[in-house]
Design an enzyme around this catalytic site. Structure first.
Site, PDB file in Angstrom:
ATOM      1  N   TYR A   1       0.843  -1.201   0.000  1.00  0.00           N
ATOM      2  CA  TYR A   1       0.000   0.000   0.000  1.00  0.00           C
ATOM      3  C   TYR A   1       0.877   1.250   0.000  1.00  0.00           C
ATOM      4  O   TYR A   1       0.673   2.176  -0.789  1.00  0.00           O
ATOM      5  CB  TYR A   1      -0.916  -0.016   1.222  1.00  0.00           C
ATOM      6  CG  TYR A   1      -1.919   1.109   1.259  1.00  0.00           C
ATOM      7  CD1 TYR A   1      -3.048   1.090   0.440  1.00  0.00           C
ATOM      8  CD2 TYR A   1      -1.748   2.205   2.113  1.00  0.00           C
ATOM      9  CE1 TYR A   1      -3.978   2.125   0.476  1.00  0.00           C
ATOM     10  CE2 TYR A   1      -2.665   3.238   2.155  1.00  0.00           C
ATOM     11  CZ  TYR A   1      -3.780   3.197   1.339  1.00  0.00           C
ATOM     12  OH  TYR A   1      -4.684   4.223   1.367  1.00  0.00           O
TER      13      TYR A   1
ATOM     14  N   LYS B   1       1.143   4.212  -3.024  1.00  0.00           N
ATOM     15  CA  LYS B   1       0.785   5.595  -2.736  1.00  0.00           C
ATOM     16  C   LYS B   1       1.993   6.522  -2.885  1.00  0.00           C
ATOM     17  O   LYS B   1       1.853   7.671  -3.329  1.00  0.00           O
ATOM     18  CB  LYS B   1       0.179   5.704  -1.341  1.00  0.00           C
ATOM     19  CG  LYS B   1      -1.172   4.997  -1.206  1.00  0.00           C
ATOM     20  CD  LYS B   1      -2.194   5.530  -2.191  1.00  0.00           C
ATOM     21  CE  LYS B   1      -3.579   4.938  -1.966  1.00  0.00           C
ATOM     22  NZ  LYS B   1      -4.597   5.478  -2.896  1.00  0.00           N
TER      23      LYS B   1
END
Length: 274
Positions: free
Chosen positions: A152, A156
């Site tokens: 994740y 990002k």
């Protein structure tokens, strides 16, 4: 009534829906895209009570042809689009040795390449118009380095880097770029969460629920920041403080703070707070 137009991926729920409603209340033409047709229809009904021009398109951000169809619809029916929000995203958590490569490919295809596709497809339309603005939704996870969330965090961080690059690359074409980096807030992100660790799922859910900042609050900040053509949109004061600490403290000192917090949270079967 404004003639300005906005297109939002993942617009049927969560932050995407909140952004759609905020712009609809301002009288914009709002087109939402999502893969959940039921939620899309429900959100469209609410949008139609706020603005004369609202539309829902089924759009999977892993399919470039879906985004091209959306661009063509906007050009044909509304004469173009002023703001494109690349918001659709999913979550994944787990230790590096536990997360499968299939899960890495899944999250990269949506969180990173979904944004890449949106920017790639809509940039030619923006250039033909002579203006436009991208809003790319990243996360404080892209600026910090919370353990147990490597996939994740990496996607990002890549969205932040992509946005910084395009902010420079597209400036001469009068195309603006903003990158949104919220911390935890009340949303439905856990619905998409992939993890084999029940403790991570539980703690993430609690962190999302206890946040004093809502999706509506963040949407309002985005609305005002885009009007000013701000680049970084960091809605949470705690997140801004943590990012400042990371940039100013020696790496070893900053890392020790994160590691200590991680150890405490692991003792309770969870993950550290971003």
């Amino acid at each position: 009534m404004s003639d300005q137009r906005i297109f939002i991926t993942g617009g049927a729920s969560g932050l995407g829906q909140a952004i759609a409603l905020r712009y609809a209340r301002a009288g914009w033409r709002v087109c939402i895209a999502d893969v959940n047709d039921t939620r899309g229809a429900e959100t469209l009904k609410t949008l139609s009570s706020l603005t004369q021009h609202a539309h829902y398109l089924r759009c999977d951000v892993t399919r470039e042809e879906d985004l091209r169809a959306a661009s063509e619809w906007l050009a044909s029916n509304w004469g173009g689009v002023d703001v494109v929000v690349n918001n659709a995203g999913v979550a994944q958590a787990g230790a590096i040795e536990e997360v499968s490569l299939d899960d890495w490919q899944w999250i990269i295809d949506i969180n990173l390449l979904g944004v890449v596709r949106g920017c790639k497809v809509f940039t030619p339309l923006f250039k033909r118009q002579g203006h436009g603005h991208f809003v790319n939704v990243a996360s404080m996870a892209g600026l910090l380095d919370v353990p147990m969330m490597s996939s994740y965090n990496a996607t990002k961080a890549a969205v932040v880097s992509l946005s910084e690059t395009l902010h420079n690359e597209l400036a001469d074409n009068h195309i603006g770029v903003s990158v949104v980096c919220p911390s935890f807030f009340k949303t439905n992100l856990t619905e998409s969460l992939r993890t084999s660790n029940a403790g991570l799922r539980t703690v993430m859910g609690k962190l999302l629920e206890r946040s004093p900042i809502t999706a509506d609050d963040i949407a309002d900040q985005i609305f005002r920041a885009v009007a000013r053509r701000d680049f970084y949109i960091l809605p949470h004061s705690e997140g801004r403080q943590a990012w400042l600490m990371k940039r100013l403290l020696p790496r070893n000192l900053y890392a020790s703070v994160i590691r200590n917090r991680t150890r405490r949270m692991r003792g309770h079967g969870g993950a550290p707070q971003a």
